[in-house]
Design an enzyme around this catalytic site. Sequence first.
Site, PDB file in Angstrom:
ATOM      1  N   TYR A 138       0.862  -1.222  -0.056  1.00 43.74           N
ATOM      2  CA  TYR A 138       0.123  -0.016  -0.015  1.00 43.74           C
ATOM      3  C   TYR A 138       0.972   1.239  -0.165  1.00 43.74           C
ATOM      4  O   TYR A 138       0.606   2.198  -0.985  1.00 43.74           O
ATOM      5  CB  TYR A 138      -0.921   0.143   1.234  1.00 43.74           C
ATOM      6  CG  TYR A 138      -1.884   1.189   1.502  1.00 43.74           C
ATOM      7  CD1 TYR A 138      -2.731   1.684   0.107  1.00 43.74           C
ATOM      8  CD2 TYR A 138      -1.621   2.010   2.666  1.00 43.74           C
ATOM      9  CE1 TYR A 138      -3.467   2.798   0.658  1.00 43.74           C
ATOM     10  CE2 TYR A 138      -2.235   3.378   2.707  1.00 43.74           C
ATOM     11  CZ  TYR A 138      -3.291   3.558   1.720  1.00 43.74           C
ATOM     12  OH  TYR A 138      -3.899   4.973   1.609  1.00 43.74           O
ATOM     13  N   LYS A 142       1.126   3.717  -3.216  1.00 43.96           N
ATOM     14  CA  LYS A 142       0.706   5.138  -2.801  1.00 43.96           C
ATOM     15  C   LYS A 142       1.969   6.138  -3.430  1.00 43.96           C
ATOM     16  O   LYS A 142       1.846   7.348  -3.941  1.00 43.96           O
ATOM     17  CB  LYS A 142       0.252   5.487  -1.542  1.00 43.96           C
ATOM     18  CG  LYS A 142      -0.954   4.747  -1.213  1.00 43.96           C
ATOM     19  CD  LYS A 142      -2.218   5.105  -2.018  1.00 43.96           C
ATOM     20  CE  LYS A 142      -2.777   6.762  -1.550  1.00 43.96           C
ATOM     21  NZ  LYS A 142      -4.060   6.975  -2.312  1.00 43.96           N
TER      22      LYS A 142
END
Length: 330
Positions: A138, A142
């Site tokens: 994640y 990002k």
Amino acid sequence: MKILVTGASGFIGGRFADFALTQGLEVRVNGRRAEAMQALRARGGDFIQGDLADPALARQLCRDVEAVVHCAGAVGVWGSYAHFHQANVTVTENLIDACVEQGVRRLVHLSSPSVYFDGQAHVGLKEEQLPRRFSDHYGQTKYLAEQRVFAAQARGLEVLALRPRFVTGAGDTSIFPRLINMQRKGRLAIIGNGRNRVDFTSVDNLNAALLSALQASGPALGQVYNISNGEPVLLWEAVNYVLQRLDLPPVRRHLPYPMAYGAAALNEGLCRLLPGRPEPSLFRLGVAVMAKDFSLDISRARHYLDYQPRVDLWTALDEFCHWWQGRQPG
């Protein structure tokens, strides 16, 4: 100004779309759950359903809008790199291409302070203080999405990115609902000494920051901004405040950090071996997040976006509790 808000069926995107409508903006919305869009549509939001993984849909969404607030994406710790890359990087690339092709002037990208997570305590992190390696897919994706956004400046797109920390308020379906459910099952414990201080962000303060990002000019453009309430609090004091407001027993049981970390490692390992690789109930990263100091330096946002967090955490928590109680049966 006519804007597009992606991820508007989620907490942050939905709250910002609603706020933008109250500010007199013309708002187009996109999200995965059509049923979550009913209130926005009733207030005048222009809902276009579809998957941002489809470049043609992205182009349709960006037609005739001046700016995009991109809140869509995959969140979490568990899952394949391909899943997170598709939802956080590929979708952002599609949106950037659509912005350029349709003549959108500005893209405001909602990123995450997960890019900083390395399992260690941090106080007053500045935007450039990135870890040597990312702790999970994640955080990594990002950050990659951020890089795609900033590279789009060379194609004539005005861009800004925000990294808000622990956003809460009415509509929060992530932070406190999980803790509430764990406490109801008797599985919540204070990890470590319980004195760790962390940042939160009222969703109302984030809304103000996003609106400022839409209106910013000059040197404010092309930058990434930490966003929080700017007042780190004792994490477990905030958790117990919510539990007591909801007539639940406070968390008093302590679990030593090494024991919790070891249990999480074992849990993750077992889940990787099980058919279907089910999501663990406890993660090493989650243990670190709940046990370590973690706060952001928001001076850049204060200076360039004139960001002034006006809603304190306790007001945001009261708002969350009132909303949560209204959703409970009987």
